[in-house]
Motif scaffolding. Structure first.
Motif, short mmCIF file in Angstrom:
data_model
loop_
_atom_site.label_atom_id
_atom_site.label_comp_id
_atom_site.label_asym_id
_atom_site.label_seq_id
_atom_site.Cartn_x
_atom_site.Cartn_y
_atom_site.Cartn_z
N ILE A 53 0.83 -1.21 0.00
CA ILE A 53 0.00 0.00 0.00
C ILE A 53 0.86 1.25 0.00
O ILE A 53 0.55 2.25 -0.67
N LEU A 54 1.97 1.23 0.71
CA LEU A 54 2.80 2.43 0.85
C LEU A 54 3.75 2.64 -0.32
O LEU A 54 4.29 3.73 -0.49
N THR A 55 3.99 1.56 -1.14
CA THR A 55 5.01 1.68 -2.18
C THR A 55 4.48 1.62 -3.59
O THR A 55 5.13 2.11 -4.52
N VAL A 56 3.31 0.99 -3.84
CA VAL A 56 2.84 0.86 -5.22
C VAL A 56 1.78 1.89 -5.52
O VAL A 56 1.22 2.53 -4.63
N GLN A 57 1.57 2.02 -6.86
CA GLN A 57 0.54 2.94 -7.31
C GLN A 57 -0.80 2.21 -7.40
O GLN A 57 -0.86 0.99 -7.56
N GLN A 58 -1.83 2.96 -7.34
CA GLN A 58 -3.18 2.40 -7.38
C GLN A 58 -3.84 2.73 -8.72
O GLN A 58 -3.55 3.74 -9.35
N LEU A 59 -4.71 1.80 -9.15
CA LEU A 59 -5.43 2.01 -10.40
C LEU A 59 -6.45 3.13 -10.23
O LEU A 59 -7.13 3.22 -9.21
N SER A 60 -6.52 3.95 -11.28
CA SER A 60 -7.53 5.00 -11.25
C SER A 60 -8.91 4.45 -11.59
O SER A 60 -9.92 5.12 -11.36
N THR A 61 -8.97 3.25 -12.16
CA THR A 61 -10.25 2.57 -12.43
C THR A 61 -10.25 1.27 -11.65
O THR A 61 -9.24 0.84 -11.12
N GLY A 62 -11.38 0.64 -11.64
CA GLY A 62 -11.50 -0.61 -10.90
C GLY A 62 -11.06 -1.82 -11.70
O GLY A 62 -11.15 -2.95 -11.23
N ALA A 110 -2.42 8.13 -24.50
CA ALA A 110 -2.19 8.82 -23.23
C ALA A 110 -3.34 9.76 -22.90
O ALA A 110 -3.85 9.79 -21.77
N ASP A 111 -3.79 10.53 -23.89
CA ASP A 111 -4.86 11.48 -23.64
C ASP A 111 -6.16 10.77 -23.27
O ASP A 111 -6.87 11.17 -22.33
N SER A 112 -6.49 9.68 -23.96
CA SER A 112 -7.73 8.96 -23.69
C SER A 112 -7.71 8.32 -22.31
O SER A 112 -8.72 8.32 -21.59
N LEU A 113 -6.58 7.79 -21.91
CA LEU A 113 -6.51 7.17 -20.59
C LEU A 113 -6.55 8.20 -19.48
O LEU A 113 -7.17 7.98 -18.42
N GLN A 114 -5.94 9.35 -19.68
CA GLN A 114 -5.95 10.38 -18.65
C GLN A 114 -7.32 11.00 -18.48
O GLN A 114 -7.75 11.32 -17.36
N ARG A 115 -8.04 11.20 -19.57
CA ARG A 115 -9.39 11.75 -19.45
C ARG A 115 -10.34 10.77 -18.82
O ARG A 115 -11.26 11.17 -18.10
N GLY A 116 -10.15 9.49 -19.05
CA GLY A 116 -10.99 8.48 -18.43
C GLY A 116 -12.37 8.40 -19.05
O GLY A 116 -12.77 9.23 -19.87
N PRO A 117 -13.13 7.40 -18.65
CA PRO A 117 -14.46 7.20 -19.26
C PRO A 117 -15.43 8.32 -18.96
O PRO A 117 -16.38 8.55 -19.71
N GLY A 118 -15.22 9.04 -17.85
CA GLY A 118 -16.15 10.11 -17.50
C GLY A 118 -16.00 11.35 -18.36
O GLY A 118 -16.91 12.18 -18.42
N ASN A 119 -14.87 11.53 -19.02
CA ASN A 119 -14.61 12.73 -19.82
C ASN A 119 -14.37 12.41 -21.29
O ASN A 119 -13.61 13.10 -21.96
#
Length: 937
Positions: free
Chosen positions: A671-680, A726-735
């Protein structure tokens, strides 16, 4: 009486003699073949010897003489027809021959009308056995079996394509059609048909061979007549086509030419493989060959050797003679009738009206078909079906070398290729054994080499390969247009292709043609289809080997391992002052705390009576329970356990604590060292269960795979260029972006090397690779596969990879722990269950033992015993008995184990004393007081 019986027998024989027609003194058969030919020169002597032998054998025709009329067809269908008509004028009962399939087709129409059996020893066209020619009987083996033997030889050496060189007549076309069918059954084919007209001269033959030499295949199957076939090899010799790298397979005509004395110098056909109809050795065969040599030498010293056609011609006459004998023996009467449909035209000199129809032709044909005897060719028996061929076809496989030929194996329709002579038994099933059981002795090929030739070279027809190359607009380091390059294209895939071609032992000129509009990446499925359609000879690029593409083209060995992976955006997680609580869920924390207290209480109960460290004032014992419980988390408890049950519970609990501590440490580190997914989305299952949009690369097969194989609806799929990832992943499904992107691993690795904020999730869920696509059955695909393996083994493939696909600036980070979950009770309830059950069992054993001790102590003592056992000056005598018993039990439980045992022994002694006193006297005074051995805590 005896005289009377003899007279009756003589009368009966006389009646039978009158009833049965007498055998005719003579029957006539005809023979049609070309006298001045390799086959005819052998057949003429053999047929005459057969007639002489039949007439000398009194057991065959039984007094009927067999006459022979021979007509020369001069290898002409027209002349053969005229000669056949002349034979029919002389009312022959059967015709032996002809040797030519073309003439047999024409004459079969004549014998069909006149109902005369036609028994051929050399016409091998398979179509002659059709129901169109019911009076045609083949006393040899047709080309359907011979071509099956040729196909097995081709398959045995692993060749996939052959060039058929044949004479363009019924004999040649029928044989080549049978060859094509046999090769197709073994997944091979005729890649080129080189036909030449009958009677072609040396120059025409050379032109045919030049065209054949421009093709890819170097396996040439020659199916011609023995009279002109040697000219073909002479032309091949002048064109240097009899050297190393070529494979020449000749049908049985070459063996007949070699066996005859008219065969030319063996130097023309060195290394050629040919077939000869198998005839087992026997005394009758050797005797016939000796007599043939003597008879032939007296007429023509240059033709003194019998070939296989002569042997079958000899047995053909015997088959006819036995059929005639059986026909006459059954009372058959040979007669001829005019055909009302045949009449001479006005002024015609052909005398067609002299032709007669044999009245008993059908019966004679059936008798001939029933022939079953052992001849010089082996067992002679005809197929009872519609084929009307000899059963048990078999061939010798011969190899020309030096001054003669050597046998390298056999072929039959039961054993296929074998080094053992085929059985002559009739009725064996026609089955193909596994290829591992088919074998031949070593063959010396043209060029005096024993290594089987490759059988294929790049065609020397001046046309380079037309190779389609994807016109990529992104990640051009894989493959794309390059105006500065000599070929107009460059990239990793092109360099791999050129390096592989450089390893081939032959030149491969190639012309690269860009496929695509240069605006977006082309469709790779369409590119592969263009190869299948013949627009391109091959396709070179980052082309994935997938199932639907392998159905239409052949791929080389993969030169890049590939597969579909999922890319998702990740986010950094900032730790706070409560980060240490994140490894476990709140419910998990509550269960852990409860179990610590529970296990501490259980150990206190189990140790209380035995261990002084667990005794004392109530306050001290409560503190001990709490201290002992939580100190086990760090394995730092000071109190020692002395009871067996206490140690049992503690060992199990310490194992549970060890697992919890290890899991906590690992989870907190993650939890303290890895990154977390922005999606599930954490893998393929999460991708499929969500309804969020998914991106894929333009032209990729990922779209069809997700729709057809994974069932993802088209509404969720978004076509993207790699520059938009990169742009599509950063904007995400909500945008308006996507939740994840599915693409092939090589592209993803290159993308992630410069985009550190993204990671792959889950595992690679397809296993494939990139290969070069070729048209079906292209031998170049096989040779390039070998070259690619060589590049991999020498390390050149990795060097080309490092040249074009250098890693980016992002450091390599493991993504296995991306999106680590908090641990909950589901992961540990088994451990807690084990610990709880252990505690429960220990408590049951403990309290059962306590109750047994209490019963021993308290049982049979009456009410006064309670007061004596537990003296209490303040105890009220009016207190209820149940309440007194519970307090007595609690006081007994609180005793030390040693004190409890002493009290039990003391109580038992008092009861024995009371029973002895009560038995001797009765006391009404107050009971004697006994000092109590128990001391309150």
């Amino acid at each position: 009486m005896a005289l009377h019986l003899l007279l009756r027998v003589l009368c009966l024989c006389s009646a039978l003699a009158v009833a049965l027609p007498a055998r005719p003194p003579s029957v006539t058969i005809g023979a049609l073949f070309t006298f001045d030919s390799v086959i005819g020169s052998s057949a003429a002597t053999a047929i005459q010897l057969a007639v002489d032998d039949i007439n000398r054998d009194p057991t065959v025709l039984r007094g009927t003489n067999l006459s022979l009329l021979m007509q020369d067809t001069m290898c002409s269908g027209f002349v053969g027809t005229i000669q056949a008509l002349e034979l029919m004028e002389k009312q022959v009962v059967a015709v032996v021959g002809p040797q030519s399939s073309g003439i047999a087709h024409v004459i079969s129409h004549v014998v069909n009308e006149l109902r005369v059996p036609l028994v051929s020893f050399a016409a091998t066209d398979p179509s002659l056995t059709s129901s169109q020619y019911p009076f045609f009987v083949r006393a040899a083996h047709d080309d359907a079996f011979q071509m099956a033997a040729v196909a097995d030889i081709v398959a045995h050496f692993g060749w996939r394509e052959v060039t058929a060189v044949y004479v363009d007549n019924d004999y040649g076309r029928g044989g080549v059609d049978a060859l094509g069918d046999a090769l197709e059954a073994l997944r091979s084919r005729i890649s080129y048909k080189a036909a030449f007209p009958p009677g072609a001269d040396r120059a025409a033959l050379a032109d045919v061979l030049v065209r054949a030499n421009m093709m890819e295949s170097r396996v040439l199957v020659v199916h011609v007549s023995p009279d002109t076939g040697l000219d073909l090899f002479a032309a091949a010799q002048t064109l240097n086509m009899m050297g190393s790298g070529y494979v020449w397979i000749a049908t049985e005509w070459l063996a007949a030419a070699i066996d005859s004395s008219s065969s030319p110098m063996m130097g023309l056909i060195q290394g050629v493989v040919t077939l000869r109809q198998y005839t087992p050795e026997s005394d009758a065969k050797r005797s016939l060959e000796r007599r043939f040599a003597a008879a032939a030498a007296s007429r023509s010293p240059s033709s003194s050797t019998m070939n296989a056609y002569g042997l079958f011609a000899y047995d053909s006459v015997w088959a006819v003679a036995r059929g005639i004998d059986a026909f006459l023996g059954d009372g058959g009467n040979i007669s001829f009738s005019p055909d009302p449909r045949i009449r001479d035209a006005n002024g015609s000199a052909l005398r067609l009206s002299t032709l007669r129809v044999m009245d008993q032709g059908d019966q004679l044909l059936r008798k001939v078909m029933l022939a079953n005897f052992t001849g010089v060719t082996g067992r002679v028996q005809f197929d009872a079906g519609a084929g009307r061929d000899l059963v048990g076809p078999a061939y010798e496989v011969l190899n020309v070398g030096g001054t003669g030929v050597r046998r390298v194996g056999y072929w039959s329709n039961t054993t296929r290729l074998s080094v053992s002579a085929p059985s002559t038994a009739i009725g064996a099933t026609n089955g193909t054994p596994p290829s591992s059981q088919q074998k031949l002795y070593s063959v010396i090929w043209p060029g005096d080499t024993t290594a089987p030739p490759r059988g294929w070279v790049f065609p020397n027809n001046g046309r380079p390969l037309r190779i389609g190359v994807p016109y990529r607009t992104t990640y051009k380091q894989f493959v794309s247009k390059d105006a500065s390059a000599p070929d107009g294209v460059s990239g990793y895939c092109v360099d791999v292709f050129k390096a592989a071609v450089a390893l081939l032992p032959y030149p491969v000129p190639a012309s690269f043609v860009l496929f695509g509009d240069g605006v977006k990446n082309p469709s790779y499925g369409e590119l592969v289809q263009q190869v299948a359609n013949g627009f391109f000879d091959a396709a070179v690029g980052d082309i994935s080997i997938v199932t639907n593409r392998t159905r239409v083209v052949d791929f080389t060995q993969p030169y890049v391992e590939s597969g579909l992976v999922i890319v998702s955006a990740v986010k950094e997680t900032s730790s706070n002052e409560w980060a240490f609580l994140k490894p476990f869920t709140p419910g998990m924390w509550a269960i852990i705390g409860a179990f610590f207290l529970f296990v501490g209480a259980v150990v206190w109960i189990l140790e209380h009576r035995f261990n002084p460290e667990f005794r004392g004032s109530p306050r001290k014992q409560i503190v001990t329970i709490f201290w002992f419980s939580f100190s086990t988390m760090f394995f730092a408890h000071r109190e020692n356990t002395v009871s067996t049950l206490g140690r049992f519970v503690l060992i199990i609990w310490l194992f549970v604590v060890l697992i919890i501590n290890s899991s906590y440490t690992a989870s907190l580190t993650s939890i303290l060292t890895v990154q977390q997914l922005s999606t599930g989305i954490q893998g393929l299952d999460g991708l499929l269960s969500s309804n969020q949009p998914i991106g894929f690369q333009v032209g990729s097969f990922a779209r069809s795979y997700m729709m057809e194989e994974l069932g993802v609806p088209a509404s969720r799929l978004r076509e993207l260029a790699i520059t938009d990832y990169a742009d599509s992943l950063q904007r995400g499904p909500g945008n308006g972006g996507v939740a994840a992107i599915v693409d092939e691993l090589p592209y993803v690795e290159l993308f992630l090397s410069t985009n550190c904020q993204f990671r792959t999730v889950g595992q690679e869920f397809t296993k494939s690779g990139w290969g070069f696509a070729f048209q079906r059955d292209s031998p170049l695909a096989v040779d390039l596969s070998t070259a690619i393996l060589t590049l991999s083994e020498t390390g050149d493939l990795q060097r080309i990879h490092d040249k074009w696909l250098n890693p980016g600036t992002c450091s390599s980070q493991s993504t296995d722990a991306v999106g680590a979950d908090r641990l909950n009770l589901n992961s540990f309830w088994g451990l807690f269950l084990i610990s709880g059950v252990a505690c429960f069992i220990a408590l049951i054993i403990y309290f059962a033992r306590i109750l047994c001790q209490f019963c021993k102590y308290h049982g049979g003592g009456g009410g006064s015993s309670d007061e004596a056992a537990f003296p209490d000056p303040e105890r009220s005598l009016r207190r209820p008995a149940r309440l007194s018993s519970i307090r007595d039990l609690m006081s007994f439980v609180d005793m030390k184990e040693a004190e409890a045992k002493r009290a039990i022994r003391s109580r038992s002694g008092d009861r024995r004393l009371d029973r002895s006193i009560g038995g001797s006297s009765t006391s009404e005074g107050p009971s004697l007081s006994r000092p109590s051995s128990m001391s309150p805590v």
